[in-house]
Design a protein around this motif. Sequence first.
Motif, PDB file in Angstrom:
ATOM      1  N   ALA A  98       0.844  -1.189   0.000  1.00 21.48           N
ATOM      2  CA  ALA A  98       0.000   0.000   0.000  1.00 21.48           C
ATOM      3  C   ALA A  98       0.881   1.240   0.000  1.00 21.48           C
ATOM      4  N   GLN A  99       0.406   2.280  -0.669  1.00 19.86           N
ATOM      5  CA  GLN A  99       1.161   3.519  -0.680  1.00 19.86           C
ATOM      6  C   GLN A  99       0.714   4.409   0.471  1.00 19.86           C
ATOM      7  N   ILE A 100       1.613   5.267   0.888  1.00 20.31           N
ATOM      8  CA  ILE A 100       1.328   6.164   2.008  1.00 20.31           C
ATOM      9  C   ILE A 100       0.578   7.396   1.538  1.00 20.31           C
ATOM     10  N   SER A 101       0.841   7.816   0.334  1.00 21.14           N
ATOM     11  CA  SER A 101       0.211   9.024  -0.179  1.00 21.14           C
ATOM     12  C   SER A 101      -0.006   8.857  -1.674  1.00 21.14           C
ATOM     13  N   HIS A 102      -0.557   9.899  -2.285  1.00 18.80           N
ATOM     14  CA  HIS A 102      -0.777   9.852  -3.734  1.00 18.80           C
ATOM     15  C   HIS A 102       0.541  10.135  -4.456  1.00 18.80           C
ATOM     16  N   SER A 103       1.493   9.235  -4.280  1.00 20.46           N
ATOM     17  CA  SER A 103       2.816   9.515  -4.829  1.00 20.46           C
ATOM     18  C   SER A 103       2.967   9.096  -6.280  1.00 20.46           C
ATOM     19  N   CYS A 104       2.070   8.277  -6.779  1.00 16.86           N
ATOM     20  CA  CYS A 104       2.216   7.765  -8.139  1.00 16.86           C
ATOM     21  C   CYS A 104       0.976   8.030  -8.974  1.00 16.86           C
ATOM     22  N   SER A 105       1.234   8.257 -10.259  1.00 21.34           N
ATOM     23  CA  SER A 105       0.138   8.350 -11.205  1.00 21.34           C
ATOM     24  C   SER A 105       0.516   7.724 -12.546  1.00 21.34           C
ATOM     25  N   THR A 106       1.708   7.143 -12.594  1.00 22.68           N
ATOM     26  CA  THR A 106       2.170   6.524 -13.833  1.00 22.68           C
ATOM     27  C   THR A 106       2.686   5.115 -13.561  1.00 22.68           C
ATOM     28  N   TYR A 107       2.725   4.316 -14.594  1.00 25.15           N
ATOM     29  CA  TYR A 107       3.208   2.944 -14.479  1.00 25.15           C
ATOM     30  C   TYR A 107       4.646   2.919 -13.975  1.00 25.15           C
ATOM     31  N   THR A 108       5.480   3.762 -14.520  1.00 28.72           N
ATOM     32  CA  THR A 108       6.895   3.752 -14.155  1.00 28.72           C
ATOM     33  C   THR A 108       7.109   4.076 -12.691  1.00 28.72           C
ATOM     34  N   CYS A 109       6.134   4.758 -12.098  1.00 27.42           N
ATOM     35  CA  CYS A 109       6.224   5.054 -10.673  1.00 27.42           C
ATOM     36  C   CYS A 109       5.780   3.845  -9.849  1.00 27.42           C
ATOM     37  N   TYR A 110       4.667   3.246 -10.233  1.00 36.16           N
ATOM     38  CA  TYR A 110       4.129   2.127  -9.468  1.00 36.16           C
ATOM     39  C   TYR A 110       5.074   0.932  -9.418  1.00 36.16           C
ATOM     40  N   VAL A 111       5.901   0.747 -10.414  1.00 31.00           N
ATOM     41  CA  VAL A 111       6.751  -0.449 -10.435  1.00 31.00           C
ATOM     42  C   VAL A 111       7.908  -0.355  -9.445  1.00 31.00           C
ATOM     43  N   ARG A 112       8.161   0.826  -8.926  1.00 29.97           N
ATOM     44  CA  ARG A 112       9.293   1.003  -8.010  1.00 29.97           C
ATOM     45  C   ARG A 112       8.905   0.628  -6.593  1.00 29.97           C
ATOM     46  N   THR A 113       9.635  -0.318  -6.000  1.00 29.97           N
ATOM     47  CA  THR A 113       9.299  -0.767  -4.643  1.00 29.97           C
ATOM     48  C   THR A 113       9.421   0.370  -3.631  1.00 29.97           C
ATOM     49  N   ILE A 114      10.291   1.312  -3.889  1.00 31.17           N
ATOM     50  CA  ILE A 114      10.502   2.404  -2.949  1.00 31.17           C
ATOM     51  C   ILE A 114       9.270   3.295  -2.820  1.00 31.17           C
ATOM     52  N   GLU A 115       8.359   3.231  -3.790  1.00 26.27           N
ATOM     53  CA  GLU A 115       7.153   4.066  -3.737  1.00 26.27           C
ATOM     54  C   GLU A 115       6.079   3.500  -2.818  1.00 26.27           C
ATOM     55  N   TRP A 116       6.306   2.300  -2.299  1.00 30.67           N
ATOM     56  CA  TRP A 116       5.293   1.632  -1.480  1.00 30.67           C
ATOM     57  C   TRP A 116       5.735   1.625  -0.022  1.00 30.67           C
ATOM     58  N   GLY A 117       4.896   2.170   0.854  1.00 34.16           N
ATOM     59  CA  GLY A 117       5.291   2.338   2.238  1.00 34.16           C
ATOM     60  C   GLY A 117       4.936   1.180   3.152  1.00 34.16           C
ATOM     61  N   TYR A 118       3.945   0.391   2.776  1.00 38.14           N
ATOM     62  CA  TYR A 118       3.493  -0.704   3.630  1.00 38.14           C
ATOM     63  C   TYR A 118       3.520  -2.016   2.857  1.00 38.14           C
ATOM     64  N   TRP A 119       3.940  -3.062   3.541  1.00 37.78           N
ATOM     65  CA  TRP A 119       4.055  -4.382   2.927  1.00 37.78           C
ATOM     66  C   TRP A 119       3.473  -5.458   3.832  1.00 37.78           C
ATOM     67  N   GLY A 120       2.894  -6.484   3.200  1.00 38.73           N
ATOM     68  CA  GLY A 120       2.478  -7.644   3.954  1.00 38.73           C
ATOM     69  C   GLY A 120       3.624  -8.630   4.076  1.00 38.73           C
ATOM     70  N   GLN A 121       3.349  -9.752   4.726  1.00 28.65           N
ATOM     71  CA  GLN A 121       4.377 -10.768   4.960  1.00 28.65           C
ATOM     72  C   GLN A 121       4.550 -11.701   3.782  1.00 28.65           C
TER      73      GLN A 121
END
Length: 129
Positions: A98-121
């Motif tokens: 899950a992302q913390i904020s509206h940090s992405c609006s493009t595919y190239t952004c979503y593919v970067r793991t650093i853009e995602w603040g929360y992760w499951g196990q």
Amino acid sequence: QVQLVESGGGLVQAGSSLRLSCAASGRTRSSYAMGWFRQAPGKEREFVAAIDWSGTRTYYPDSVKGRFAISRDYAKNAVYLQMNSLQPEDTAVYYCAAQISHSCSTYTCYVRTIEWGYWGQGTQVTVSS
């Protein structure tokens, strides 16, 4: 904090389908993008799917486009990954994110793991040939 718990993984034969679920809890907000990544042994974590905060836009890499579908249920704070026509190369641990904020609006952004603040196990998906 947001907690993400995946479920639905398992061992299936090639050509089968699986549906992964991810339940979000804690300080959840419906206004964030959610996604799925996967990591096979010895490989880097790779992007599988994302759905934006509005639920109207979805993103997939070519490797799963047409076979996988991401969806979300705002009432249940959940996101799903329907996987069809599974192949042995789809074998991996699948992670919800899950992302913390509206940090992405493009595919190239979503593919970067650093853009995602929360992760499951993660949940294991194994596809036998």
